[in-house]
Design a protein around this motif. Structure first.
Motif, PDB file in Angstrom:
ATOM      1  N   PHE B  49      42.736  50.062  41.608  1.00 29.21           N
ATOM      2  CA  PHE B  49      42.330  49.416  40.312  1.00 29.21           C
ATOM      3  C   PHE B  49      41.227  50.272  39.499  1.00 29.21           C
ATOM      4  CE2 PHE B  49      39.520  47.892  43.726  1.00 29.21           C
ATOM      5  CZ  PHE B  49      38.168  48.404  43.389  1.00 29.21           C
ATOM      6  N   PHE B  50      41.100  49.943  38.283  1.00 29.09           N
ATOM      7  CA  PHE B  50      40.320  50.721  37.373  1.00 29.09           C
ATOM      8  C   PHE B  50      38.781  50.102  37.108  1.00 29.09           C
ATOM      9  CE2 PHE B  50      44.343  52.381  36.227  1.00 29.09           C
ATOM     10  CZ  PHE B  50      43.926  53.914  36.431  1.00 29.09           C
ATOM     11  N   GLN B  51      37.857  50.753  37.034  1.00 30.07           N
ATOM     12  CA  GLN B  51      36.615  50.425  36.485  1.00 30.07           C
ATOM     13  C   GLN B  51      37.081  49.350  35.455  1.00 30.07           C
ATOM     14  OE1 GLN B  51      33.622  53.261  36.114  1.00 30.07           O
ATOM     15  NE2 GLN B  51      32.267  52.048  35.233  1.00 30.07           N
ATOM     16  N   GLY B  52      36.352  48.292  35.443  1.00 35.68           N
ATOM     17  CA  GLY B  52      36.518  47.195  33.937  1.00 35.68           C
ATOM     18  C   GLY B  52      37.604  46.410  34.480  1.00 35.68           C
ATOM     19  N   ASP B  53      38.479  46.503  35.153  1.00 29.24           N
ATOM     20  CA  ASP B  53      39.682  45.524  35.659  1.00 29.24           C
ATOM     21  C   ASP B  53      38.810  44.129  35.953  1.00 29.24           C
ATOM     22  OD1 ASP B  53      41.347  47.528  34.837  1.00 29.24           O
ATOM     23  OD2 ASP B  53      42.342  47.516  37.071  1.00 29.24           O
ATOM     24  N   THR B  54      39.471  43.037  35.809  1.00 31.51           N
ATOM     25  CA  THR B  54      39.164  41.814  36.219  1.00 31.51           C
ATOM     26  C   THR B  54      39.379  41.975  37.974  1.00 31.51           C
ATOM     27  OG1 THR B  54      39.751  40.806  34.121  1.00 31.51           O
ATOM     28  CG2 THR B  54      39.646  39.399  36.308  1.00 31.51           C
ATOM     29  N   ALA B  55      38.147  41.355  38.422  1.00 30.90           N
ATOM     30  CA  ALA B  55      38.122  41.657  39.877  1.00 30.90           C
ATOM     31  C   ALA B  55      38.833  40.522  40.405  1.00 30.90           C
ATOM     32  CB  ALA B  55      36.624  41.630  40.124  1.00 30.90           C
ATOM     33  N   GLU B  56      40.016  40.424  40.623  1.00 27.77           N
ATOM     34  CA  GLU B  56      41.023  39.322  41.128  1.00 27.77           C
ATOM     35  C   GLU B  56      40.992  39.571  42.769  1.00 27.77           C
ATOM     36  OE1 GLU B  56      44.366  37.639  38.880  1.00 27.77           O
ATOM     37  OE2 GLU B  56      44.104  39.719  37.941  1.00 27.77           O
ATOM     38  N   PHE B  57      40.922  40.710  43.268  1.00 35.58           N
ATOM     39  CA  PHE B  57      41.479  40.780  44.698  1.00 35.58           C
ATOM     40  C   PHE B  57      40.287  41.728  45.379  1.00 35.58           C
ATOM     41  CE2 PHE B  57      45.257  40.973  41.907  1.00 35.58           C
ATOM     42  CZ  PHE B  57      45.993  40.071  42.804  1.00 35.58           C
ATOM     43  N   TYR B  58      40.400  41.398  46.755  1.00 34.54           N
ATOM     44  CA  TYR B  58      39.571  42.144  47.667  1.00 34.54           C
ATOM     45  C   TYR B  58      40.513  42.657  48.702  1.00 34.54           C
ATOM     46  CZ  TYR B  58      35.830  41.945  51.130  1.00 34.54           C
ATOM     47  OH  TYR B  58      34.837  42.274  51.951  1.00 34.54           O
ATOM     48  N   PHE B  59      40.150  43.881  49.238  1.00 31.17           N
ATOM     49  CA  PHE B  59      40.975  44.819  49.783  1.00 31.17           C
ATOM     50  C   PHE B  59      40.522  45.214  51.184  1.00 31.17           C
ATOM     51  CE2 PHE B  59      41.932  45.341  45.531  1.00 31.17           C
ATOM     52  CZ  PHE B  59      43.135  45.495  45.132  1.00 31.17           C
ATOM     53  N   LYS B  60      41.353  45.630  52.092  1.00 34.87           N
ATOM     54  CA  LYS B  60      41.111  46.218  53.369  1.00 34.87           C
ATOM     55  C   LYS B  60      42.001  47.389  53.594  1.00 34.87           C
ATOM     56  CE  LYS B  60      42.408  44.419  57.269  1.00 34.87           C
ATOM     57  NZ  LYS B  60      42.432  43.668  58.507  1.00 34.87           N
ATOM     58  N   VAL B  61      41.377  48.524  54.126  1.00 34.31           N
ATOM     59  CA  VAL B  61      42.246  49.621  54.343  1.00 34.31           C
ATOM     60  C   VAL B  61      42.805  49.520  55.736  1.00 34.31           C
ATOM     61  CG1 VAL B  61      42.211  52.107  54.662  1.00 34.31           C
ATOM     62  CG2 VAL B  61      40.776  51.062  53.049  1.00 34.31           C
ATOM     63  N   VAL B  62      44.164  49.613  55.635  1.00 34.53           N
ATOM     64  CA  VAL B  62      44.920  49.719  57.059  1.00 34.53           C
ATOM     65  C   VAL B  62      45.247  51.123  57.181  1.00 34.53           C
ATOM     66  CG1 VAL B  62      47.121  48.853  58.193  1.00 34.53           C
ATOM     67  CG2 VAL B  62      46.170  47.326  56.565  1.00 34.53           C
ATOM     68  N   THR B  63      45.836  51.796  56.713  1.00 31.35           N
ATOM     69  CA  THR B  63      45.635  53.370  56.876  1.00 31.35           C
ATOM     70  C   THR B  63      45.634  54.269  55.765  1.00 31.35           C
ATOM     71  OG1 THR B  63      48.407  53.373  56.329  1.00 31.35           O
ATOM     72  CG2 THR B  63      47.913  52.941  58.577  1.00 31.35           C
ATOM     73  N   GLY B  64      45.102  55.172  55.797  1.00 29.10           N
ATOM     74  CA  GLY B  64      44.969  56.314  54.592  1.00 29.10           C
ATOM     75  C   GLY B  64      43.495  56.046  54.291  1.00 29.10           C
ATOM     76  N   ALA B  65      43.237  56.858  53.163  1.00 33.62           N
ATOM     77  CA  ALA B  65      41.958  56.844  52.692  1.00 33.62           C
ATOM     78  C   ALA B  65      41.600  56.615  51.346  1.00 33.62           C
ATOM     79  CB  ALA B  65      41.140  58.199  53.091  1.00 33.62           C
ATOM     80  N   VAL B  66      40.660  55.914  50.775  1.00 33.64           N
ATOM     81  CA  VAL B  66      40.365  55.579  49.440  1.00 33.64           C
ATOM     82  C   VAL B  66      39.201  56.192  49.000  1.00 33.64           C
ATOM     83  CG1 VAL B  66      40.105  53.659  47.916  1.00 33.64           C
ATOM     84  CG2 VAL B  66      41.755  53.598  49.613  1.00 33.64           C
ATOM     85  N   ARG B  67      39.099  56.458  47.461  1.00 34.55           N
ATOM     86  CA  ARG B  67      37.579  56.924  47.119  1.00 34.55           C
ATOM     87  C   ARG B  67      37.339  55.938  45.922  1.00 34.55           C
ATOM     88  NH1 ARG B  67      40.812  61.577  45.346  1.00 34.55           N
ATOM     89  NH2 ARG B  67      41.703  61.022  43.299  1.00 34.55           N
TER      90      ARG B  67
END
Lengths: 231, 231
Positions: B49-67
């Motif tokens: 998601f991008f900064q400023g997007d409507t915050a509709e979701f919550y996430f959990k990382v299963v595999t890989g990496a996010v910044r």
DNA sequence: CGTTATTTTGATATACTTCAATAGGGGTGG
DNA sequence: CCACCCCTATTGAAGTATATCAAAATAACG
């Protein structure tokens, strides 16, 4: 580990309960908290708790200002946040507080026992939501502070800080900074000298004016916003 | 003045849901979440998601990496955190996300609709507590990061970072750094060059060894701890 | 396998720190 | 009320860690 007496500028006196009673809360959900709160007062430079103390209580600032500090082994200090009227602090997942909290001015707090809050949360699910909201807010503030510390220049840091304090303070044009320049520096990742020089620059530029050491007038809020790289 | 972020591939592709299904959760309370989760996958450098997007979701990382990144007007970038397997992100009090989340590697996530989580929280008070605990943990991590950004030297920052990644990673002696040196710099408030030089110093000192660009061996964990000014 | 992005290494620049000294301010005791 | 003292803040000069600029070396990738 409860902290033994440590050398503090003022003889270290532990807060003592004085009276019980309601005080204003920010929202209806949080009003329930007031029933289980105890009002305490502390003098300037007294510690509310030390880093490592068992985290038994949760606090709300009624009057005055508090700083949350952490120290490195060689004495470098960081102030995570300044807590002002209406701010909550001390809520914590761990067994112990991860930072020391000290009164910047004479201060009045409401103290809530952690177990009482837990119990109340069972009865009033809305309370949990309110605490969740407070934590989200704190986390957002922390993220902004990380951006400030990681990527902003001295002028941008000071400008951001002043705007932030103005927003929290109430009145928009005049704001009070009860903390010292060193406190500000330790919060912004700068030295006292740099903070002082930066205040000087902003003053010369006509963006702010100082009235005594602890009162700031925002003369040109837009300019301040631009200097802060509004983020 | 810190440098603007340099050439980074800009994520251009929106995430898309691919399939539905449960995945492992960290605790019993959070297991309930899995029933309302949707599994999604993204390719390297895609934005979640991008900064400023409507915050509709919550996430959990299963595999890989996010910044999680924020940008200043002139392009300076800050990475608030790296999210690894098991980490939750995107929970937020506000209407919109305050930062952009991007896949560092190919990544698998579970996506929870915010309203579903809200509803579930009404039915399962324990879920609220778990989220509270997660937020407290994130806040603590943020406080430590502020100390790092505000008061630590380059060597201390890198050493602290490596130790932190080692703790999160699982194995103690070997750790993988899927992100680039620039990412690390933007997380630690340093430049790519300084990160690279600091890795070099640690390598020369025999504290770490590199195996390829993204695998680090901790040769002397105690020494690393001292360099980090363990805080 | 050639091409491009990333990392490393080197030389120089600079924002901020450090060290040092002066000035202000607020409280206290005379 | 004033004079002194201590603490905090300001101002100045010099130093340093890290940024910036530049280029070569390495890794990733089609």
């Amino acid at each position: 580990m409860p902290s033994p007496a440590r050398t503090q500028p003022h003889p270290l006196i532990r807060p003592s309960a004085r009276s019980t009673g309601p005080s204003g809360a920010r929202s209806a959900e949080l009003a329930a908290l007031d029933r289980i709160g105890v009002v305490i007062t502390l003098r300037r430079d007294e510690a509310i708790f030390f880093q490592g103390d068992t985290a038994e209580f949760y606090f709300k600032v009624v009057t005055g200002a508090v700083r949350s500090c952490t120290l490195l082994a060689d004495g470098r200090r960081h102030i995570g946040d300044f807590l002002l009227r209406g701010d909550f602090f001390g809520l914590n997942a761990g067994e112990t507080y991860p930072f020391t909290a000290e009164a910047i001015t004479e201060v009045t707090l409401v103290r809530y026992a952690r177990r009482s809050v837990d119990r109340l949360m069972g009865q009033q699910p809305q309370l949990g939501r309110s605490l969740l909201a407070i934590l989200c807010h704190d986390l957002l503030a922390a993220q902004q502070q990380m951006l400030l510390l990681g990527r902003k220049t001295a002028v941008e840091r000071v400008a951001s800080f002043l705007l932030q304090m103005a927003e929290r303070g109430g009145t928009q044009a005049r704001l009070s900074l009860p903390m010292t320049r060193t406190d500000i520096g330790d919060h912004l990742g700068l030295t006292t000298e740099t903070v002082s020089r930066t205040f000087g620059q902003l003053k010369s530029a006509g963006v702010i004016a100082l009235e005594g050491l602890h009162e700031v007038l925002l003369m040109d809020r837009d300019a301040l916003g631009e200097l802060a790289e509004a983020a």
